[in-house]
Design an enzyme around this catalytic site. Structure first.
Site, short mmCIF file in Angstrom:
data_model
loop_
_atom_site.label_atom_id
_atom_site.label_comp_id
_atom_site.label_asym_id
_atom_site.label_seq_id
_atom_site.Cartn_x
_atom_site.Cartn_y
_atom_site.Cartn_z
N ASP A 94 0.84 -1.20 0.00
CA ASP A 94 0.00 0.00 0.00
C ASP A 94 0.88 1.25 0.00
O ASP A 94 2.08 1.17 0.25
CB ASP A 94 -0.96 0.00 1.21
N ASP B 281 8.21 5.33 13.72
CA ASP B 281 8.84 4.33 14.60
C ASP B 281 10.30 4.06 14.26
O ASP B 281 11.20 4.40 15.03
CB ASP B 281 7.99 3.04 14.65
N ASP C 60 1.31 5.21 1.31
CA ASP C 60 0.88 6.25 2.24
C ASP C 60 1.49 7.57 1.83
O ASP C 60 2.64 7.64 1.39
CB ASP C 60 1.36 5.90 3.67
#
Ligand code: ATP
Ligand code: MG
Length: 464
Positions: free
Chosen positions: A71, A149, A73
Site C-alpha cells: 500500500d 517508529d 501512504d
C-alpha cells in the site's frame, strides 16, 4: 541518529534543527512506474494545490529495497479537511489518528497530515502514563519524521523533485539492514507498545536485524502489551501472521518473549510436555499459510488461530477427561475456556472464533465410523476445514494417517456406495463425540493440583 530522551520542547527544538540528507532522483532507484496510479494522482493533486506531498513509510522503504509495496501512504501539510476538499472520492477516518482515505476502485491511498510534537493539552493530543491515546497535533515534516517508529520508515519521496529526504539516518540503516528506533527506545515503546510487535514483524518481513538498543528493552517492556486494545492486536496479528512471513514472525515473537503477551496459552504449550510435536505443527501450518499468501491464494485467520491454540485446547480437554468430565463436555469446556482466555488478548471476531470452535470440535468425530455419523460429518458445512486440519495434525501424529486415508477415500465415493459400505457396523469407541452445536455444558468442580505440568526447556519452532 539516536535522540536523547527529552522533553517535548527539546524534541521540538531537535526537530527544527534537523537537516535532511537529500538523495536526488539520479542517486536512488525509485521510479514512478512502481508507484500506484492512485498514489501518484494524490501526490500530484496536493502538489498542484500548493501543498507539500510525499510518499512515506513502508512504500518508500520497500521501493528502495527493490520490493513491491502493498500500500501507499502519503504525508502532507494539508489538513485532513483541506485534503477532503481536493478529492471527491475522499473520506475522513480515525479518532486516535485522523486520516484522509482517497479511494480509487479497490485501492485506498492513506493521506496523513504531518504529525507534530506538542505538550499534552496542546491541540488534540491525549497521553496517559506515557501512552499516546489520541494524537491530532499537526506540525512540519521534521516533527513528522521523528514521530515515526523506525528510521527506515521515515524516508520521504518528494513529488516536487522526485528526491528522497532522510531526516533520521534511515538510508544508512537500510543499507545496513538494521531496524533502529527513532529516539529513546524505552520511551517509544512506552508511548506505543505495539512498536515491539512491529519490530518483530518488520525484522521477519525484511530479514533485518533489530539494533541492540531497540532490542534491549523489549523483554522487560513486553507486559505493556496487556494495555493495548484486543481489537488492535487482532489487526496486528493479521499483519504478523497472514502477510506471507508468518513463520518468521512467529519465531521472532517467540525469541523476543512477545508471543506470551499476545497468545499466552500458545507460548505455555511451547514449553509444555508436547512442545516438540506442537512446534512442528505450528511450523507446518505457518509454512503452508505463507506459501498460500505468496501465491495469492486465499487464507483464513480461523485456520491459523486453530493451529495456534490447538495444543492448549487438546491438553485442556485431556486434563478435564482426567478429572472425570464426560468426553463431549471435556472438549466443549476446553474450547470455551481457551477461546475465552485468548479473547482477553486478541479480539478474534466472532465469525472466526465460531469456525475455530467447529474445526476443533469436529476433530474427535473423525474417529467415529458409524454410517449415520459419517454421513452427517461429510455433510457438515465445516467438514472441509476440519478435514484439512486433520491432515495438518497427521504430519505430527502418524497414528492419524489411517483416519486421513479413510476420510480421503470416503470423500471420493458417491453417497450411495459409501452408505452401503458402512452398513456393516465397524468397531467404534463407545464414548460420544462432542456435538458442535452445544448445549451449555455441565460444569464440574476442578480438582486441586491437576494443572498441566510444564517442562523447563523452551521449544524450538522448526528452523529456529
Ligand atoms: P507494511 O509494509 O507492512 O505496511 P509499514 O511500515 O508500511 O509496513 P504501516 O502500518 O502501513 O506499516 O505504517 C505506515 C507507516 O506509519 C510506517 O512506515 C511508520 O512510518 C508509521 N507507523 C506505523 N505504525 C507506527 C507506530 N506504531 N508508531 C510510529 N509510527 C508508525
Ligand atoms: Mg504500509
Amino acid at each position: 541518529m539516536n535522540l536523547p530522551e527529552a522533553s517535548n520542547h527539546s524534541v521540538q527544538a531537535i526537530a527544527k534543527s534537523l537537516v535532511p540528507r537529500i538523495i536526488p532522483r539520479a542517486e536512488h532507484g525509485i521510479s514512478r512506474k512502481n508507484i500506484s496510479n492512485g498514489a501518484l494522482r494524490v501526490l500530484y493533486r496536493l502538489h498542484e494545490a500548493g501543498f507539500q506531498a510525499f510518499l512515506v513509510g513502508g512504500a518508500v522503504r520497500d521501493l528502495l529495497l527493490g520490493g513491491r509495496p502493498k500500500d501507499f501512504d502519503v504525508a502532507t501539510n494539508a489538513t485532513p479537511e483541506q485534503t477532503r476538499t481536493l478529492f471527491r472520492n475522499c473520506r475522513l477516518i480515525g479518532r486516535r489518528f485522523r486520516l484522509a482515505h482517497v479511494v480509487f476502485g479497490r485501492e485506498i491511498v492513506e493521506v496523513a497530515t504531518f504529525r507534530g510534537i506538542g505538550e499534552e493539552g496542546d491541540g488534540d493530543r491525549h497521553v496517559v502514563d506515557g501512552r499516546i491515546l489520541r494524537d491530532n497535533v499537526y506540525g512540519g515534516i521534521e516533527e513528522d519524521a521523528i514521530r515515526r517508529d523506525f528510521t527506515i520508515n521515515a524516508l520521504y519521496y518528494d513529488i516536487a523533485d522526485f528526491s528522497v529526504r532522510d531526516y533520521v539516518g534511515g538510508i544508512v540503516d537500510l543499507q545496513q539492514r538494521t531496524l533502529r528506533l527513532i529516539g529513546d527506545p524505552e520511551q517509544r515503546y512506552r508511548e506505543d507498545p505495539v512498536r515491539m510487535l512491529r519490530a518483530a514483524r518488520l525484522s521477519a518481513k525484511l530479514d533485518f536485524a533489530i539494533s541492540a538498543e531497540a532490542e534491549a528493552p523489549i523483554r522487560t517492556l513486553a507486559p505493556l502489551l496487556a494495555n493495548v486494545a484486543p481489537a488492535r492486536l487482532f489487526d496486528e496479528s493479521l499483519k504478523l501472521f497472514l502477510s506471507g512471513h508468518g513463520l518468521e514472525s512467529l519465531r521472532c515473537l517467540h525469541s523476543l518473549d512477545l508471543l506470551g503477551q499476545i497468545c499466552p496459552a500458545t507460548a505455555r504449550a511451547l514449553e509444555g510436555p508436547n512442545r516438540e510435536r506442537f512446534g512442528r505443527l505450528l511450523g507446518h501450518s505457518f509454512m503452508s499459510t505463507d506459501e498460500r499468501v505468496q501465491n495469492d491464494r486465499p487464507v483464513t485467520p480461523a485456520f491459523l488461530f486453530s493451529a495456534l491454540l490447538w495444543e492448549p485446547v487438546r491438553s485442556e480437554a485431556e486434563r478435564l477427561l482426567g478429572e472425570g468430565y464426560e468426553f463431549a463436555n471435556a472438549w466443549s469446556v476446553a474450547v470455551e475456556r481457551i477461546l475465552h482466555q485468548q479473547a482477553t488478548r486478541i479480539a478474534i471476531p466472532k465469525r472466526f472464533a465460531m469456525a475455530m470452535e467447529e474445526i476443533w470440535l469436529l476433530q474427535p468425530r473423525f474417529e467415529l465410523r458409524q454410517r449415520k455419523r459419517v454421513m452427517r460429518l461429510l455433510a457438515h458445512p465445516r467438514f472441509r476445514a476440519a478435514y484439512d486440519f486433520l491432515v495438518l495434525r497427521s504430519h505430527e501424529e502418524p497414528e492419524l494417517c489411517e483416519q486421513v486415508q479413510w476420510w480421503t477415500q470416503a470423500q471420493g465415493m458417491n453417497a450411495h456406495d459409501l452408505s452401503e459400505s458402512l452398513a456393516v457396523p465397524s468397531p467404534v469407541r463407545s464414548d460420544d463425540a462432542p456435538a458442535t452445536k452445544r448445549k451449555r455444558p455441565r460444569r464440574r468442580k476442578r480438582k486441586s493440583g491437576s494443572a498441566a505440568g510444564g517442562a523447563e526447556t523452551a521449544t524450538q519452532i522448526p528452523g529456529e
